[in-house]
Scaffold this motif. Structure first.
Motif, short mmCIF file in Angstrom:
data_model
loop_
_atom_site.label_atom_id
_atom_site.label_comp_id
_atom_site.label_asym_id
_atom_site.label_seq_id
_atom_site.Cartn_x
_atom_site.Cartn_y
_atom_site.Cartn_z
N MET A 106 -44.29 19.31 26.43
CA MET A 106 -45.13 19.39 25.27
C MET A 106 -45.83 18.44 24.09
SD MET A 106 -44.93 23.65 24.71
CE MET A 106 -46.16 24.04 24.13
N VAL A 107 -46.93 17.59 24.39
CA VAL A 107 -47.05 16.36 22.91
C VAL A 107 -48.21 17.44 22.07
CG1 VAL A 107 -47.94 14.09 22.29
CG2 VAL A 107 -46.67 14.77 24.64
N PHE A 108 -47.88 17.48 20.96
CA PHE A 108 -49.16 18.55 19.96
C PHE A 108 -50.26 17.46 19.98
CE2 PHE A 108 -47.79 23.11 20.23
CZ PHE A 108 -45.95 22.48 20.66
N VAL A 109 -51.36 17.24 19.65
CA VAL A 109 -52.35 15.92 19.19
C VAL A 109 -52.82 16.09 18.62
CG1 VAL A 109 -51.51 14.59 21.40
CG2 VAL A 109 -53.69 16.56 21.49
N ALA A 110 -53.65 17.62 18.09
CA ALA A 110 -54.33 18.24 17.42
C ALA A 110 -53.85 19.49 16.19
CB ALA A 110 -55.52 17.80 17.80
N GLY A 111 -53.97 19.98 15.47
CA GLY A 111 -53.53 21.34 15.12
C GLY A 111 -52.46 21.03 14.25
N GLN A 112 -52.03 22.42 13.56
CA GLN A 112 -50.41 22.52 12.62
C GLN A 112 -49.34 21.94 12.91
OE1 GLN A 112 -49.94 27.08 12.17
NE2 GLN A 112 -48.09 26.51 11.37
N HIS A 113 -49.29 21.19 14.88
CA HIS A 113 -48.17 20.43 14.73
C HIS A 113 -48.58 19.03 15.17
CE1 HIS A 113 -44.79 23.78 13.84
NE2 HIS A 113 -45.83 24.68 14.90
N ALA A 114 -49.81 18.93 14.61
CA ALA A 114 -49.79 17.56 15.65
C ALA A 114 -48.76 16.48 15.44
CB ALA A 114 -51.31 16.74 14.72
N GLY A 115 -48.17 15.68 16.02
CA GLY A 115 -47.73 14.28 16.37
C GLY A 115 -45.87 14.62 16.42
N THR A 116 -46.09 15.58 16.60
CA THR A 116 -44.96 16.37 17.49
C THR A 116 -44.77 16.67 18.74
OG1 THR A 116 -44.70 19.22 17.28
CG2 THR A 116 -43.81 17.72 15.29
N LEU A 137 -47.27 28.71 15.31
CA LEU A 137 -49.24 28.52 14.57
C LEU A 137 -50.25 29.82 13.26
CD1 LEU A 137 -50.29 27.14 17.81
CD2 LEU A 137 -49.22 26.46 16.29
N ASP A 138 -49.47 29.60 12.33
CA ASP A 138 -49.04 30.90 11.73
C ASP A 138 -50.68 30.00 10.57
OD1 ASP A 138 -47.07 30.21 9.55
OD2 ASP A 138 -48.38 28.71 9.37
N ALA A 191 -57.50 25.95 17.29
CA ALA A 191 -57.17 24.13 17.02
C ALA A 191 -56.30 23.55 16.60
CB ALA A 191 -57.94 24.13 15.62
N THR A 192 -55.25 23.59 17.94
CA THR A 192 -53.99 23.48 18.12
C THR A 192 -54.32 22.84 19.96
OG1 THR A 192 -52.44 24.21 16.95
CG2 THR A 192 -51.69 23.43 18.99
N VAL A 193 -53.82 21.27 20.38
CA VAL A 193 -54.06 21.15 21.52
C VAL A 193 -53.17 19.84 21.79
CG1 VAL A 193 -55.53 19.15 22.55
CG2 VAL A 193 -57.14 20.24 20.80
N ILE A 194 -52.45 20.31 22.89
CA ILE A 194 -51.09 20.03 23.31
C ILE A 194 -51.38 19.69 24.61
CG2 ILE A 194 -49.24 21.06 24.23
CD1 ILE A 194 -49.71 23.76 22.49
N ASP A 195 -50.79 18.12 24.93
CA ASP A 195 -51.24 17.37 26.12
C ASP A 195 -49.97 17.99 26.60
OD1 ASP A 195 -53.73 16.15 25.85
OD2 ASP A 195 -53.17 14.61 24.88
N ILE A 196 -49.42 17.57 27.90
CA ILE A 196 -48.80 17.76 28.98
C ILE A 196 -47.98 16.64 29.98
CG2 ILE A 196 -47.58 18.97 31.02
CD1 ILE A 196 -49.04 20.73 28.71
N ARG A 197 -46.67 16.55 29.78
CA ARG A 197 -46.16 15.85 30.12
C ARG A 197 -45.54 15.88 31.64
NH1 ARG A 197 -45.05 12.08 26.06
NH2 ARG A 197 -42.87 12.46 25.94
N LEU A 198 -45.06 15.47 32.18
CA LEU A 198 -44.44 15.92 33.58
C LEU A 198 -43.36 14.86 33.56
CD1 LEU A 198 -46.18 18.76 35.55
CD2 LEU A 198 -45.21 18.74 33.39
#
Lengths: 551, 257
Positions: A106-116, A137-138, A191-198
């Motif tokens: 799970m690639v966090f691209v926006a929101g609280q954990h963006a960049g992880t 995501l508090d 507001a959190t966006v997660i991209d998926i990489r398999l």
């Protein structure tokens, strides 16, 4: 590494690993004399392995050692080669963590954990509740306590919405419940966006901002003018009601009042004659499949096959609800565990008790993570212990999963304890609707009930009680009166009875109940009201016999 | 998450198979009774073969086809009981609340019953052959016989399903056994139609659809490949299946939005 580092699945770990194979506090790495790092297993369930050997105690690490916990592998590297005992500050070892490369990420691209980035080794729950979610995501008010779950299924990844209020969006479409993800899929929760990489799939780079998503889907129930006719008989007479997301709505009424007919219409099992109802945002008259995908239903009689065991029921239900094959057995096991039927899961349900059948029925209703749960008289015929267990499970569902519950019952106690709001239905019409406390406050006056020691005193006692309130039917075959406003001292009544020389065996003061509400609204008592519905304040009278059981 | 149609279908079929086999009272009578009838009737009716114009000198071969129809008729009880019980217990409502369609539900139920029906037919055939019966159409005919029995099983199962959706309970389906047995005795089960002397009986047997099912089986056992008999029997079975299934599905759909 300069300080003790705790690795685990829990929120308190320094390095959080989202992997069901990893314990909450799994292992620790601690610098020791000589610049080496010592690894220690902290009593994990699945163990900590160094170079393939399970740890049995603290162990010093050498550069090049491989430490594995769950699906996570760590390689130990010395800062300047292998640690040595040379003079001067010891060279510090470093532990480089990497995941076994076959895991989805799970690639966090926006929101609280963006960049992880977070590899998924089991199931990862995303939500705002630190006690229930793996990824917290508090800072986002649009996130539910347990919002969505990402689950490993074979080499793939499944995302499922856990009944969140604002939904889980996959590639711009709101999830009904779950979907299998591919590389490049974009999941949005709040507001959190997660991209998926398999693993093994080419990453598709997206362009442009995340599109705002609008959806009508919600967890509420909206009913306007709902009517059901059976020939000339109108069973449901144009009812209106609204159930908020996450609310437990109690639908209380006697047998034949129209409760089950209403549930059958709201669950698409019976077409309404007139009126409109929307469940989870979908019209029950026009969007049956969408409604059915959003709801879980446990009908009045536990709908089970007496010749199948619980596992077979789960297997059938998970398959029919379209769960991916890899997810069926774990989901079934999870639900059977939750309702306490794991030990009995191999037995055919024909031999189950009523409570066990009800619990299995509830578990089956939950396999597809419904957003709205309909329970039609779920505890009818159950013993008090089974009833309480079911109440606790329903309360947990609402609290932890944000599920909306529509509960029909003929038990006052059940409505009183369980429901946030109660609708009282009689002869197909809703005669009262509010919170249990507000409904009882409408009645407002307690009832005193006196059991004469001698039947000959009945009329005299009635005359005395009549001075303090309006005579009503007693719950325990005594003389009862609903006290006038201002009469709040039981001793007054006792003294009056005593001054008349009247002997009594028992006196009880009943707080207002939903039955009193029903009585006030319909002119008669609710069937099945007996059995502990009253919040009675009982006053024992010295020398008196025990109270007579109610009819 | 897209429901897998094939997986759902197979699970439902397997469920019908499992629940049916776990009820000996449902399976054993419908399996044993035709064998019992075969033994009794064949032993007592051997002289019938000497009647002029009787198509075979082996009464057990003659009766085997009818007994296979009787075995297939057990599908009505099995399929009907499953569906009727599902309606009565509310299990059908549970299934109706999943993405499964009414047609797939009924078809899967029939598939489970059909598996039992074909296995039963194979056992009857084996027992019959061991007891001296023969298949004039040869090995291919024996296989075709099982295929015909499959169609009959589906037809009886569909009729049982239709009865179930109207009855709404499994118990009431048990009455079908007596009805089918009565119809079977009023068919050409015991005697070829052309040799029935009583006109009223002959008329009933002629209009009784079970006669044509029996004669389709019998043709493969006694005459070899008789296209007309096979077409009549198979066509009737298919027509009954289609009509009964369509009515069953329509009735089930009426109860859902």
């Amino acid at each position: 590494m300069t300080a003790r580092t705790l690795i685990g699945r829990g929120a308190g770990a320094d390095v959080t690993v989202a992997d069901t194979e990893v314990s909450t506090s799994h292992a620790s790495f601690e610098p020791a004399d000589g610049g080496v790092v010592v690894v220690q297993d902290l009593g994990s369930t699945n163990g900590t392995f160094v170079n393939g050997q399970r740890l049995t105690g603290p162990q010093e690490l050498q550069s090049g050692d491989r430490v594995q916990i769950g699906a996570t592998v760590m390689e130990v590297r010395g800062a300047d080669g292998p640690p040595t005992a040379s003079a001067g500050p010891p060279a510090q070892q470093a532990v480089r963590t990497r995941q076994i490369p076959s895991l989805p990420v799970m690639v966090f691209v926006a929101g609280q954990h963006a960049g992880t980035e977070m590899p998924v080794g089991g199931q990862v729950v995303v939500g705002r509740d630190p006690g229930a979610a793996d990824v917290i995501l508090d800072r986002d008010p649009d996130i539910s306590r347990r919002h969505a779950a990402f689950s490993l299924a074979g080499a793939g990844l499944i995302v499922q919405d856990l009944g969140s209020t604002n939904g889980t969006i996959v590639n711009g479409h709101r999830l009904d419940y779950a979907v299998t993800l591919s590389t490049g899929d974009r999941v949005q929760v709040g507001a959190t966006v997660i991209d998926i990489r398999l693993p093994g799939e080419t990453v598709f780079e997206r362009e442009g901002p995340v599109a705002a998503v609008a959806s009508d889907a919600t967890n509420d129930i909206v009913v306007e003018g709902l009517v059901k006719d059976f020939g000339q008989h109108r069973a449901v007479q144009g009812i209106d009601l609204y159930v908020s997301p996450g609310e437990i709505y109690g639908f209380l009424g006697p047998n034949g009042a129209g409760k089950s007919t209403t549930v059958h219409m709201l669950t698409t099992l019976m077409p309404p004659s007139h009126g409109v109802a929307r469940v989870a945002g979908y019209d029950v008259g026009k969007q049956g499949p969408e409604v059915r995908a959003s709801i879980g239903v446990a009908l009045q009689a536990a709908a089970l096959d007496a010749n199948l065991n619980a596992w077979e029921h789960m297997d059938l239900q998970t398959a029919l609800q379209g769960l991916p094959k890899a997810q069926r057995k774990p989901r079934g096991a999870e639900l059977l565990e939750r309702v306490g039927l794991t030990d009995a899961a191999d037995r055919v349900v024909g031999g189950y008790s009523g409570g066990m059948k009800r619990r299995l029925d509830l578990a089956l209703a939950l396999v597809h993570w419904p957003r709205v749960l309909f329970l039609d008289e779920p505890t009818t015929g159950l013993d008090p212990q089974s009833r309480t267990a079911l109440w606790e499970e329903v309360a947990r569902l609402v609290k932890q999963e944000g599920m909306t519950v529509f509960l029909t019952t003929q038990y006052l106690e059940e409505a009183d304890i369980m429901a946030d709001r109660v609708g009282i239905i009689d002869s197909g019409e809703i005669v009262a609707e509010d919170t249990p406390a507000a409904l009882k406050a409408q009645i407002g006056r307690p009832t005193i009930e006196v059991l004469p020691l001698e039947n000959a005193d009945w009329e005299a006692i009635s005359e005395v009680l009549g001075r303090f309130g309006e005579l009503v039917s007693g719950a325990h075959r005594g003389v009862a009166a609903r006290l006038h406003p201002g009469v709040d001292d039981l001793a007054q009544v006792i003294r009056a009875l005593d001054s008349e020389g009247l002997r009594i065996s028992n006196v009880q003061l009943h707080a207002p109940t939903l039955d009193d509400v029903f009585l006030a609204k319909t002119g008669r008592s609710l069937e099945g009201a007996a059995g502990g519905a009253e919040a009675a304040a009982e006053v024992g009278v010295p020398g008196a016999t025990p109270p007579v059981a109610g009819p | 998450m897209n429901p897998s149609g094939g997986g759902q279908f197979m699970r439902l079929a397997r469920r019908t198979l499992t629940r049916t086999l776990r009820q000996p009272a449902l399976v054993v009578p419908s399996f044993v009774f035709p064998l019992f009838m075969l033994a009794v009737v064949s032993a007592g009716g051997a002289d019938v073969t000497s009647i002029k114009g009787f198509p075979t000198d082996s009464y057990i071969t003659f009766m085997l086809g009818a007994m296979m129809v009787q075995g297939a008729s057990g599908a009505a009880t099995m399929a009907g009981t499953t569906l009727g019980t599902d309606i009565g217990t509310g299990f059908l409502s549970r299934l109706a609340l999943t993405p499964i369609t009414a047609s797939k539900l009924v078809a899967a139920n029939l598939t489970g019953v059909a598996v039992i029906g074909v296995v039963q037919a194979a056992i009857y055939l084996a027992v019959g052959l061991a007891a001296g019966a023969s298949v004039e159409a040869g090995i291919a005919g024996a296989v075709a016989l099982l295929g015909v029995c499959l169609l009959m099983t589906l037809a009886f199962g569909a009729i049982g399903s239709l009865a179930a959706v109207f009855a709404g309970s499994g118990e009431q389906i048990q009455g079908l056994v007596a009805v089918v047995l009565a119809l079977l005795f009023m068919s050409s089960m015991l005697m070829p139609r052309n040799l029935i002397e009583e006109d009223w009986f002959k008329t009933i047997a002629t209009y009784n659809p079970l006669s044509y099912l029996v004669e389709a089986n019998r043709s493969l056992l006694i005459s070899g490949w008789d296209g007309e008999a096979l077409a009549l029997g198979c066509g009737l079975a298919v027509a009954l299946t289609v009509v009964a299934l369509a009515a069953t599905v329509a009735r089930l759909r009426r109860s859902m939005v």
